[in-house]
Design a protein around this motif. Structure first.
Motif, mmCIF file in Angstrom:
data_model
loop_
_atom_site.group_PDB
_atom_site.id
_atom_site.type_symbol
_atom_site.label_atom_id
_atom_site.label_comp_id
_atom_site.label_asym_id
_atom_site.label_seq_id
_atom_site.Cartn_x
_atom_site.Cartn_y
_atom_site.Cartn_z
ATOM 1 N N VAL A 103 0.843 -1.198 0.000
ATOM 2 C CA VAL A 103 0.000 0.000 0.000
ATOM 3 C C VAL A 103 0.880 1.250 0.000
ATOM 4 O O VAL A 103 0.614 2.208 -0.743
ATOM 5 N N ALA A 104 1.921 1.248 0.814
ATOM 6 C CA ALA A 104 2.828 2.404 0.864
ATOM 7 C C ALA A 104 3.499 2.625 -0.482
ATOM 8 O O ALA A 104 3.644 3.765 -0.941
ATOM 9 N N ARG A 107 0.961 4.169 -2.888
ATOM 10 C CA ARG A 107 0.716 5.585 -2.592
ATOM 11 C C ARG A 107 1.910 6.458 -2.954
ATOM 12 O O ARG A 107 1.745 7.640 -3.239
ATOM 13 N N ALA A 108 3.104 5.884 -2.930
ATOM 14 C CA ALA A 108 4.318 6.656 -3.204
ATOM 15 C C ALA A 108 4.615 6.779 -4.691
ATOM 16 O O ALA A 108 5.545 7.488 -5.065
ATOM 17 N N ARG A 109 3.851 6.122 -5.533
ATOM 18 C CA ARG A 109 4.084 6.202 -6.992
ATOM 19 C C ARG A 109 3.951 7.632 -7.465
ATOM 20 O O ARG A 109 3.043 8.344 -7.081
#
Length: 165
Positions: A103-104, A107-109
């Motif tokens: 998930v992190a 979201r960091a894309r």
């Protein structure tokens, strides 16, 4: 080079914080049935590994352990039940860490990164097999798996219905 080393150190701190944060949220007083999502996660990982590898992988072993621990968690023996529930809780914590990392990463894309529409590759880079193993080892899951396997085998060989002739 120094920047790359600093980035690696920062990532290690982030992973350690994530692991220890997940460990604090575990409630061992949960029934064995509540771990069905965890066992499904490991079963999916085992299926994926079975198609990609010839030998047995850690996720394959953990999938089998998860199912066995659910069975042992229904035991009348309080010690056996406690051991199985503790292992299930540790498997759940590991799963939570792995999912949180995915998930992190999602979201960091950044908007400039390639997506599935343009290339045939995952939208989110999954945790590598080596990385997953190292996280499991750091969390003590590899040692618990080895202990669980030895304990389970000792129970099987102690069963009077099993004869080694």
């Amino acid at each position: 080079m120094v920047r790359a080393m600093t980035r690696g150190c920062e990532q290690s701190k982030w992973v350690a914080a994530l692991v220890f944060g997940a460990l604090l949220t575990v409630s061992p007083a949960v029934s064995a049935e509540s771990y069905s999502d965890t066992c499904q996660y490991f079963t999916a990982q085992a299926f994926k590994d079975r198609r990609a590898h010839r030998g047995t992988t850690l996720p394959m072993n953990l999938a089998q352990d998860c199912v066995d621990a659910q069975i042992y968690a229904r035991s009348d023996d309080a010690g056996v039940r406690a051991r199985a529930e503790a292992y299930l809780a540790q498997l759940e914590t590991y799963r939570e860490v792995m999912v949180a990392m995915l998930v992190a990463r999602a979201r960091a894309r950044t908007p400039g990164e390639p997506s599935l529409r343009r290339h045939v590759r995952p939208a989110v880079r999954p945790v590598s097999e080596a990385g997953a193993y190292l996280i499991a080892r750091q969390m003590g899951l590899v040692d618990t798996h080895e202990s669980w396997t030895a304990w389970r085998q000792s129970l099987a060989f102690a069963d009077p219905r099993v004869r080694l002739e």
